[in-house]
Design an enzyme around this catalytic site. Structure first.
Site, PDB file in Angstrom:
ATOM      1  N   ASP B 279       0.817  -1.216   0.000  1.00  0.00           N
ATOM      2  CA  ASP B 279       0.000   0.000   0.000  1.00  0.00           C
ATOM      3  C   ASP B 279       0.852   1.269   0.000  1.00  0.00           C
ATOM      4  O   ASP B 279       0.420   2.318  -0.433  1.00  0.00           O
ATOM      5  CB  ASP B 279      -0.927   0.011   1.225  1.00  0.00           C
ATOM      6  CG  ASP B 279      -2.012  -1.053   1.095  1.00  0.00           C
ATOM      7  OD1 ASP B 279      -2.050  -1.731   0.044  1.00  0.00           O
ATOM      8  OD2 ASP B 279      -2.813  -1.209   2.034  1.00  0.00           O
ATOM      9  N   ALA B 294       8.278  -7.247   3.483  1.00  0.00           N
ATOM     10  CA  ALA B 294       7.065  -6.595   3.021  1.00  0.00           C
ATOM     11  C   ALA B 294       6.149  -7.558   2.277  1.00  0.00           C
ATOM     12  O   ALA B 294       6.549  -8.642   1.858  1.00  0.00           O
ATOM     13  CB  ALA B 294       7.427  -5.432   2.101  1.00  0.00           C
ATOM     14  N   GLU B 344      15.541  -5.338   9.561  1.00  0.00           N
ATOM     15  CA  GLU B 344      15.119  -3.997   9.976  1.00  0.00           C
ATOM     16  C   GLU B 344      16.279  -3.040  10.224  1.00  0.00           C
ATOM     17  O   GLU B 344      16.255  -2.235  11.151  1.00  0.00           O
ATOM     18  CB  GLU B 344      14.194  -4.087  11.197  1.00  0.00           C
ATOM     19  CG  GLU B 344      12.958  -4.951  10.919  1.00  0.00           C
ATOM     20  CD  GLU B 344      11.840  -4.789  11.953  1.00  0.00           C
ATOM     21  OE1 GLU B 344      12.023  -4.032  12.905  1.00  0.00           O
ATOM     22  OE2 GLU B 344      10.793  -5.431  11.771  1.00  0.00           O
ATOM     23  N   THR B 346      19.247  -3.588  11.288  1.00  0.00           N
ATOM     24  CA  THR B 346      20.111  -3.829  12.441  1.00  0.00           C
ATOM     25  C   THR B 346      21.415  -4.503  12.064  1.00  0.00           C
ATOM     26  O   THR B 346      22.329  -4.574  12.877  1.00  0.00           O
ATOM     27  CB  THR B 346      19.404  -4.732  13.482  1.00  0.00           C
ATOM     28  OG1 THR B 346      19.060  -5.974  12.835  1.00  0.00           O
ATOM     29  CG2 THR B 346      18.145  -4.092  14.009  1.00  0.00           C
ATOM     30  N   VAL B 349      23.139  -2.569   5.367  1.00  0.00           N
ATOM     31  CA  VAL B 349      22.321  -1.882   4.374  1.00  0.00           C
ATOM     32  C   VAL B 349      22.175  -2.774   3.150  1.00  0.00           C
ATOM     33  O   VAL B 349      23.165  -3.215   2.576  1.00  0.00           O
ATOM     34  CB  VAL B 349      22.977  -0.566   3.916  1.00  0.00           C
ATOM     35  CG1 VAL B 349      22.026   0.242   3.056  1.00  0.00           C
ATOM     36  CG2 VAL B 349      23.430   0.241   5.113  1.00  0.00           C
ATOM     37  N   VAL B 350      20.938  -3.015   2.741  1.00  0.00           N
ATOM     38  CA  VAL B 350      20.700  -3.736   1.501  1.00  0.00           C
ATOM     39  C   VAL B 350      20.981  -2.762   0.363  1.00  0.00           C
ATOM     40  O   VAL B 350      20.441  -1.652   0.339  1.00  0.00           O
ATOM     41  CB  VAL B 350      19.245  -4.239   1.428  1.00  0.00           C
ATOM     42  CG1 VAL B 350      18.974  -4.917   0.100  1.00  0.00           C
ATOM     43  CG2 VAL B 350      18.957  -5.169   2.589  1.00  0.00           C
ATOM     44  N   TYR B 554      -6.301  -6.433   8.930  1.00  0.00           N
ATOM     45  CA  TYR B 554      -5.923  -5.052   9.192  1.00  0.00           C
ATOM     46  C   TYR B 554      -6.957  -4.414  10.094  1.00  0.00           C
ATOM     47  O   TYR B 554      -8.151  -4.547   9.834  1.00  0.00           O
ATOM     48  CB  TYR B 554      -5.951  -4.293   7.864  1.00  0.00           C
ATOM     49  CG  TYR B 554      -4.646  -3.689   7.459  1.00  0.00           C
ATOM     50  CD1 TYR B 554      -3.751  -4.400   6.674  1.00  0.00           C
ATOM     51  CD2 TYR B 554      -4.313  -2.392   7.841  1.00  0.00           C
ATOM     52  CE1 TYR B 554      -2.552  -3.834   6.291  1.00  0.00           C
ATOM     53  CE2 TYR B 554      -3.114  -1.832   7.454  1.00  0.00           C
ATOM     54  CZ  TYR B 554      -2.240  -2.553   6.684  1.00  0.00           C
ATOM     55  OH  TYR B 554      -1.049  -1.997   6.304  1.00  0.00           O
TER      56      TYR B 554
END
Lengths: 662, 634
Positions: B279, B294, B344, B346, B349-350, B554
């Site tokens: 979204d 995601a 997340e 931690t 970096v992708v 949701y």
């Protein structure tokens, strides 16, 4: 500590309204036929009783168990299915409004003849109505009479509330016509014992849960399991409570409201019946003809009934921070599982709280106090070998004193304040003229005495006296919960080796533990109970605590004396059971033989003058003491035989002996 | 209104591509003076040009040029009540843009007890002087400057990267309150830039917090207040190229900073798509998707991020982690991708991801079904999942959301349409006997070749009919999906009038769906009451994804906070209670939002003590000095 929490006097209670008053002034027929539109559960999908049955039979839960039974027994699935259907058929209610209307009419007639009034707290009714709208509701009335559940339905009908379905014992079914009538007024019938019957349990629990979850009707059952013959609240049974809490714990409903209802009878219909039963005269099997024989009761005055609908208790709030509901996440919810230790203790604690809530809202009549005083007097005189009677003035004086004391302890006492104390006393006595006799300004218990009748053996005479004593005791017992904690403290002070607070606490804790089968004492609340008792005795000026030392005040002696005497019959009972087990019990005593044997032992001792408390003849007391001794490990059960287990017993017994000596 | 197509030619594809884009997010205009915003500095590390020319970049380094600093999305797009008291949506980006929404005011006032008289406007200007001056690690800054990687310690830049979109974060910004913010922002242009930055950060003991699209709703971007080192926000937004497309294997190698809408747009230009449409896809980045696990709306056709990723490159303090090949599946011990996905920020970096791509669908069709009640709707979705015939997307809204969707209908231009609407309503409520206060609606999106879509559609509608469902038209369906993109803007409108709210999600086994929906909604209402909220809250839910063994649910929750002294605290207490309720009802801690710092407290119970130990030991090995110190997850 927080006095608000401790002070029972600060409890607020609602006012009552007499529902018979209107019945006396308007047509019963019109009342029975009037338009009845109850408020229902907001998420109710209306369904017929027959649909309910098929929902149960098709539930995942039941299908799972049927499958299991098939595998275990090798029976065909449809055979087991048919058996389940038959169980359900035998169990299910067939609630219909027409039957309720019939009862509304006939009970109006009956109630008006039997009772002066039926008083209901209308605020409680409003709360209940709200609760029924919001969540599935479980009604938990106290159980003192057969009358209870018809009375409940009658009241709910009167106030336009949803009619309950009621879990009833199978014994009613023996009365064919009545059984069916009750079934049509919402009763469903459960076998008294079905220990290992998986299928029965599954049908039963699913049936109750389905009705509850869908909000079909409030589910009503008796926490105490059976009518209390002693009018003391009984240790709660957990089976049904487990079932009704389960839908919440498994997330199938948002909440369940538990509504404790306290029904207090000024005079209990079954009064003498209960006493006989406790003395070993077997209970007559319920039969329709027996019920008609009971017609003579119709001609008597049974005073008034008070029905108090307590504050609804949310299962959700009870479980908050108590139960980890995630434990149900990993196994499909329809697979039956034995509740874990935490659930068990949660349900148990909740059950105690609910029974306490019932007790707290029981209305006490002056007679309850009078019965306590008369019994104590009777016994004191007996010990002193004096005439067991009491001047009416003295009784009135004591009653007023006790009235004030019990109010300070938070009793829900209905003492008529608009008349003089002596009038209040004499009108109370006259309602119970079967139990007391007044002559020349003196009161005594109504024993048939002085008739040298050769046909009556001493044993029979003793049992006749005991009927009166146990009947009186059943009224005294109604006030026990008011005095219990202070009485335990008073006895503890009396028996402790010193007046040091810790010593007294130890002694209190021992007594409390020993009596936890006898009275409603919430598990794990010893400290709380001790503090409450201390608070009450200090507040009322009976006790002072100086530097961890207890000092009984001048005026406190009267209070503490009264309180200790309140517990005396129970202590004596436990003691005599201990003595029996040590001195008289033969090898291989079975549980079944226990009560007759101990009764024989007691009768022998009373008749030979070695024992004075007639009250200890109560089989309830005997069974409770055995249960306590078993729990404390003083006695062991081996393959159904009861055996004394030294040295615990001797410790227990020694202690009781000391107590007697002091 | 289906995008129709008879053939599969490339011009058609492009046409469809255009249509789709306008439908989802609208064409985004390049900022007027884009030249200053986009530094087309080529990454020297790359030997070759990227395969796909990415001219139109959505996200400039200075985000403030096109986006709100204290609310959701583009500065030009927002709801407001005009002088007549009618709601309007500004801008030209969305289908709703420039339209009047006549029903919104009444819905808003009656749902929340709010009033247009009672306003709570936000602080209009970001006051830079209220931002803490940066704590800089001079040696690090010096060395970094020498690499030529762009950086900034401008207050606005730093504030923009100090938050996600949790209610408390936005609420504080609207009040002009700033907590700990990063001390510096860097914008690497490529993988090698990231390698350098991470090396320097390790050398100088600087705390790095990767930043992608900034759409987090888990407090993941919040700077730990206890962090004493200099905090550097590593903004990946300029690493946004598609480096190559491999049509033989249907994969694309993409820099991880690309945002969803750019990725789809650029791939569409070549006739492909990833089909990954969370979204938040207008703003969220590929790297962010990987780092949070995601999920996209059309996962039924394309899969979630873990199904889409073929290869990942991540820069960690220990070096670069990546697999040596692009085999479609491997049995080589636990999949190291699963340490990366959901980490997340931690661990590192992708920087680059090889993703599966698909040819663009030939045909798309929206749809909707009205059910007499939510129970029937859930039963239908369950059956659809059982038969494994879920359309690309299938979502079930409860009655409150149905009404909400209704309130968002733009003004109809013709009497005929409004007549038709009236007729439809009459048919459903009067003729079919649906209770308007109980009925609920499922929205559908079918994708594929035309014939199959039509076949599929029939299958799904047949199932729906068994559960009392009535087909309710394409338009309702499409509006349902459109709402997804504007709902975040609506929160800002609410916050102008004392209304605060948020959504949160979970995943739950099928047999628990109804129970969890009922109980969580009821819990929210009860908690609001207990916490002194004066007005009844909006507490509503939808089932947004179906799986073989369960669904994603949701919850939306909002209330009018007039009369409360600390509304955010109340909000947080209620959300906390709602999460406890979710967990007690067999729901997961998160389906796709992630844990961040908001849901950390439940991690141990969620994955067990041993599970925590496993994750911790990975962290301890990969990042012993806690360079990636955002303190999410563990």
């Amino acid at each position: 500590s927080d006095s608000k929490y401790l002070d029972p006097m600060l409890k607020k209670r609602d006012d009552f309204e007499d529902i018979l008053e209107e019945r006396r002034n308007s047509s019963d027929l019109r009342y029975a036929l009037r338009c009845y539109i109850p408020v229902l559960y907001k998420e109710l999908t209306p369904c017929k009783a027959s649909e309910l049955k098929s929902m149960v039979l098709q539930s995942d839960q039941l299908r799972y168990v049927i499958n299991q039974v098939c595998k275990e027994t090798g029976m065909a699935a449809d055979e087991v299915q048919a058996e389940a259907a038959a169980i359900l058929e035998e169990m299910a209610h067939r609630l219909q409004l027409s039957t309720i209307r019939f009862f509304a009419f006939t009970l109006s007639k009956v109630f008006k003849t039997l009772f002066r009034s039926i008083c209901v707290n209308e605020e409680g009714i409003q709360r209940l109505q709200q609760a029924i709208h919001e969540h599935p509701v479980v009604l938990l009335p106290s159980h003192r009479s057969y009358m209870d559940f018809l009375l409940m339905s009658y009241i709910l009908y009167t106030y336009d509330l949803a009619l309950p379905v009621i879990a009833a014992g199978m014994d009613f079914m023996a009365m064919k016509f009545v059984g069916e009538m009750l079934r049509m007024s919402g009763a469903f019938f459960i076998r008294r014992s079905f220990g290992g019957d998986k299928l029965y349990w599954a049908v039963f629990s699913e049936y109750v849960k389905t009705m509850l979850k869908n909000g079909f009707a409030p589910v009503e059952f008796f926490l105490e399991g059976t009518r209390s013959r002693t009018c003391k609240s009984l240790t709660p049974k957990l089976g049904l409570l487990n079932i009704v809490m389960d839908p919440f714990l498994k997330g199938e409903v948002f909440d369940v409201s538990l509504v404790p209802v306290s029904i207090s009878y000024e005079r209990i219909l079954e009064e003498a019946l209960y006493a006989r039963e406790l003395l070993g005269v077997p209970k007559p099997k319920e039969s329709t003809s027996g019920l008609f024989k009971a017609r003579k009761v119709l001609s008597e005055d049974y005073g008034s009934i008070h029905v108090y609908f307590g504050q609804p208790v949310s299962v959700r709030s009870l479980a908050q921070n108590r139960v980890d509901r995630c434990q149900f996440n990993l196994i499909p919810r329809h697979i039956p599982r034995k509740p874990g230790e935490d659930i068990h203790s949660f349900v148990n604690d909740s059950a105690y709280r609910l029974v306490r809530a019932q007790e707290e809202n029981m209305v006490l009549k002056p007679w309850v106090l009078l019965a306590s005083l008369l019994l104590q007097n009777h016994h004191q005189m007996q010990v002193a070998e004096q005439k067991q009677e009491m001047a009416l003035d003295e009784l009135t004086e004591q009653a007023v004193w006790l009235r004030d004391l019990s109010r300070q302890y938070g009793a829900f006492l209905h003492w008529p304040d608009h008349v003089s104390p002596s009038e209040a006393v004499s009108s109370s006595l006259s309602l119970h003229r079967g139990l007391v006799r007044i002559s020349e300004g003196r009161v005594q218990l109504a024993f048939e005495q002085g008739e040298p009748c050769s046909t009556v053996t001493p044993e029979e005479e003793l049992l006749n006296q005991a009927v009166i004593i146990l009947s009186c005791a059943s009224y005294r017992n109604q006030a026990l919960h008011i005095f219990l904690r202070p009485a335990l403290l008073a006895s503890a002070i009396h028996t402790a080796s010193s007046s040091n607070k810790q010593e007294v606490y130890n002694s209190f804790s021992f007594l409390r533990n020993m009596f936890s089968n006898e009275f409603i004492l919430c598990p794990g609340a010893t400290v709380q109970d001790f503090e409450e008792a201390c608070y009450l005795l200090v507040k009322t000026g009976a006790l002072q605590i100086n530097q961890q030392e207890f000092v009984v005040t001048e005026r406190g002696h009267r209070t503490l004396g009264f309180l200790t005497r309140m517990l005396d019959p129970f202590l004596q009972g436990y003691q005599v059971v201990c003595r029996f087990l040590c001195e008289d019990a033969t090898e291989g005593l079975t549980e079944k033989q226990f009560v007759p044997a101990v009764r024989k032992f007691i009768i022998r001792h009373i008749l030979t003058g070695r024992l004075r408390y007639t009250e200890v003849l109560s089989s309830d007391l005997q069974k409770n003491s055995l249960a306590a001794l078993l729990r404390l490990g003083a006695v062991q059960k081996l393959k159904g035989y009861v055996g004394v287990c030294h040295p615990c017993t001797s410790v227990c017994f020694d202690w009781l002996r000391q107590k007697q000596a002091s | 209104m289906a995008s129709n197509s008879s053939g599969g030619g490339s011009s058609d594809r492009q046409r469809i591509a255009r249509q789709r884009l306008s439908r989802i997010a609208g064409h985004l205009q390049r900022p007027a003076d884009g030249s200053s915003a986009i530094v087309a500095a080529e990454c020297k590390a790359h030997g070759s040009q990227a395969d796909v020319p990415g001219e139109e970049k959505t996200v400039p380094r200075r985000r403030q040029e096109i986006m709100k600093w204290n609310g959701w999305g583009y500065s030009d797009s927002r709801f407001f009540f005009n002088k007549k008291g009618q709601a309007e949506f500004t801008g030209r980006r969305y289908r709703l843009s420039g339209l009047i929404i006549p029903g919104l005011k009444d819905w808003f006032e009656s749902t929340f007890g709010a009033s247009l008289q009672h306003k709570t406007p936000a602080t209009p200007i970001l006051n830079s002087s209220a931002v803490q001056p940066p704590t800089l690690n001079e040696a690090f800054v010096e060395e970094l400057k020498s690499t030529g990687i762009p950086l900034s310690h401008d207050a606005e830049d730093r504030v923009f990267r100090a938050h996600g979109h949790c209610l408390h974060e936005i609420f504080a910004l609207r009040e002009g309150k700033f907590g700990r913010v990063p001390d510096m922002v860097v914008w690497p242009n490529c993988h090698n830039d990231v390698v350098k930055i991470v090396e320097l950060a390790c050398k100088h003991n600087v705390c790095l917090i990767p930043y992608g699209g900034g759409t987090s709703v888990s407090s993941a971007l919040e700077c730990p207040p206890e962090e004493t080192r200099s905090i550097v926000s590593l903004d990946t937004s300029q690493m946004n190229r598609i480096l190559w497309i491999d049509e033989k294997n249907l994969t694309a190698h993409v820099e991880a900073g690309i945002v969803g809408q750019d990725l789809e747009r650029l791939l569409n230009e070549s006739g492909y798509c990833t089909g990954h449409e969370p979204d938040s896809m207008e703003f969220s980045s590929l790297g962010g998707w990987v780092a949070t696990r995601a999920s996209g709306m059309k996962k039924n056709v394309y899969g979630n991020i873990e199904d889409l990723v073929v290869h990942v490159k991540m820069v960690t303090p220990q070096g670069v982690i990546e697999k040596s090949c692009q085999g479609p599946r491997m049995s080589t011990g636990p999949d190291v991708h699963h340490f990366i996905m959901g980490s997340e920020g931690t661990l590192g970096v992708v920087t680059e991801v090889t993703m599966k791509i698909r040819p663009m669908p030939e045909y798309q069709k929206y749809g909707s079904v009205v059910f007499p009640n939510f129970e029937q709707g859930v039963a239908c979705l369950r059956e659809v999942a059982r038969q494994r015939c879920a359309p690309a997307s299938i979502r079930l809204m409860d009655n409150e959301q149905f009404k909400f969707g209704h309130a968002l209908k733009p003004q109809v231009s013709s009497i005929f349409t409004s007549f038709l609407d009236g007729l439809k309503k009459f048919y459903i409520t009067k003729f079919k006997g649906f209770d308007p206060n109980r009925l609920c609606v499922a929205t559908l999106l079918f994708e594929g070749d035309r014939e199959k879509v039509l076949q599929h559609e029939k299958q799904v509608y047949d199932i729906a009919a068994k559960f009392g469902g009535l087909a309710a038209g394409e338009d309702n369906g499409q509006r349902g999906y459109m709402l997804t993109f504007v709902i975040a803007y609506l929160r800002d409108l609410g916050m102008d009038y004392y209304v605060i709210g948020e959504s949160f999600e979970t995943s739950v086994p099928w047999d628990r769906v109804l129970d969890i929906c009922r109980n969580v909604k009821a819990r929210i209402i009860r908690e609001c009451k207990d916490k002194g909220v004066q007005f009844s809250p909006l507490s509503t839910c939808r089932v947004t994804q179906t799986y073989d063994a369960g669904a994603c649910v949701y919850f939306y929750f909002a209330f009018n906070y007039r009369g409360l002294s600390d509304p955010v605290h109340v909000y947080e207490q209620v959300e906390h209670a709602a999460r406890e309720e979710i967990l007690a009802n067999g729901g997961s801690l998160s389906h796709h939002h992630g844990v961040g710092k908001l849901r950390k407290e439940w991690m141990r119970d969620t994955i067990s003590k041993v599970g925590m130990g496993m994750l911790k030991s990975v962290k301890d090995y990969v990042d012993p000095n806690n360079i990636f110190g955002n303190r999410n997850l563990l």
